[in-house]
Design a protein around this motif. Structure first.
Motif, PDB file in Angstrom:
ATOM      1  N   LYS A  67      55.531  75.779  81.979  1.00 26.38           N
ATOM      2  CA  LYS A  67      54.065  75.917  81.925  1.00 26.38           C
ATOM      3  C   LYS A  67      53.609  76.273  80.510  1.00 26.38           C
ATOM      4  CE  LYS A  67      49.768  76.965  83.286  1.00 26.38           C
ATOM      5  NZ  LYS A  67      48.809  75.899  83.395  1.00 26.38           N
ATOM      6  N   LEU A  68      54.272  77.242  79.909  1.00 23.06           N
ATOM      7  CA  LEU A  68      53.835  77.769  78.617  1.00 23.06           C
ATOM      8  C   LEU A  68      54.634  77.218  77.439  1.00 23.06           C
ATOM      9  CD1 LEU A  68      53.250  81.421  79.846  1.00 23.06           C
ATOM     10  CD2 LEU A  68      51.562  79.593  79.591  1.00 23.06           C
ATOM     11  N   ASN A  69      55.650  76.405  77.724  1.00 26.79           N
ATOM     12  CA  ASN A  69      56.458  75.740  76.697  1.00 26.79           C
ATOM     13  C   ASN A  69      57.107  76.684  75.690  1.00 26.79           C
ATOM     14  OD1 ASN A  69      56.141  73.004  77.572  1.00 26.79           O
ATOM     15  ND2 ASN A  69      54.030  73.118  76.856  1.00 26.79           N
ATOM     16  N   LYS A  70      57.660  77.775  76.208  1.00 22.85           N
ATOM     17  CA  LYS A  70      58.420  78.678  75.338  1.00 22.85           C
ATOM     18  C   LYS A  70      59.325  79.555  76.186  1.00 22.85           C
ATOM     19  CE  LYS A  70      54.420  81.734  74.889  1.00 22.85           C
ATOM     20  NZ  LYS A  70      53.527  82.397  73.932  1.00 22.85           N
ATOM     21  N   GLU A  71      60.289  80.171  75.529  1.00 25.74           N
ATOM     22  CA  GLU A  71      61.206  81.068  76.224  1.00 25.74           C
ATOM     23  C   GLU A  71      60.516  82.405  76.482  1.00 25.74           C
ATOM     24  OE1 GLU A  71      64.996  81.420  74.307  1.00 25.74           O
ATOM     25  OE2 GLU A  71      65.590  79.411  74.912  1.00 25.74           O
TER      26      GLU A  71
END
Length: 87
Positions: free
Chosen positions: A9-13
């Protein structure tokens, strides 16, 4: 040690959920691919939808609608908004 996932969803770890939010394959998918932050955003949005549209979780059609909206929300597709809510 916290569970780190690459949040789709947020495109990050980010920190992942502690457990699957539902006891099925969909819950396992959410656990593996979405962060606590994204899940919290969905829960907040779901609450607005339930309140604004006067949905009942006892109604199978309402539950189906919410699951469809959850999928759209988490995959960044166009999803329904609560008409009376302004951020």
């Amino acid at each position: 040690m916290s569970n780190i996932v690459f949040c789709k969803k947020l495109n990050k770890e980010l920190e992942g959920l502690d457990f699957a939010p539902m006891p099925n394959a969909k819950g396992d998918e959410i656990l593996a691919n979405y962060s606590k932050q994204a899940w919290k955003q969905w829960q907040d949005h779901q609450t607005r939808l339930i309140n604004e549209k006067e949905l009942s979780l006892m109604n199978p059609e309402h539950r189906k609608y919410l699951l469809e909206q959850m999928d759209k929300f988490l995959t960044n597709e166009d999803f329904d908004q609560a008409e009376g809510f302004k951020e």
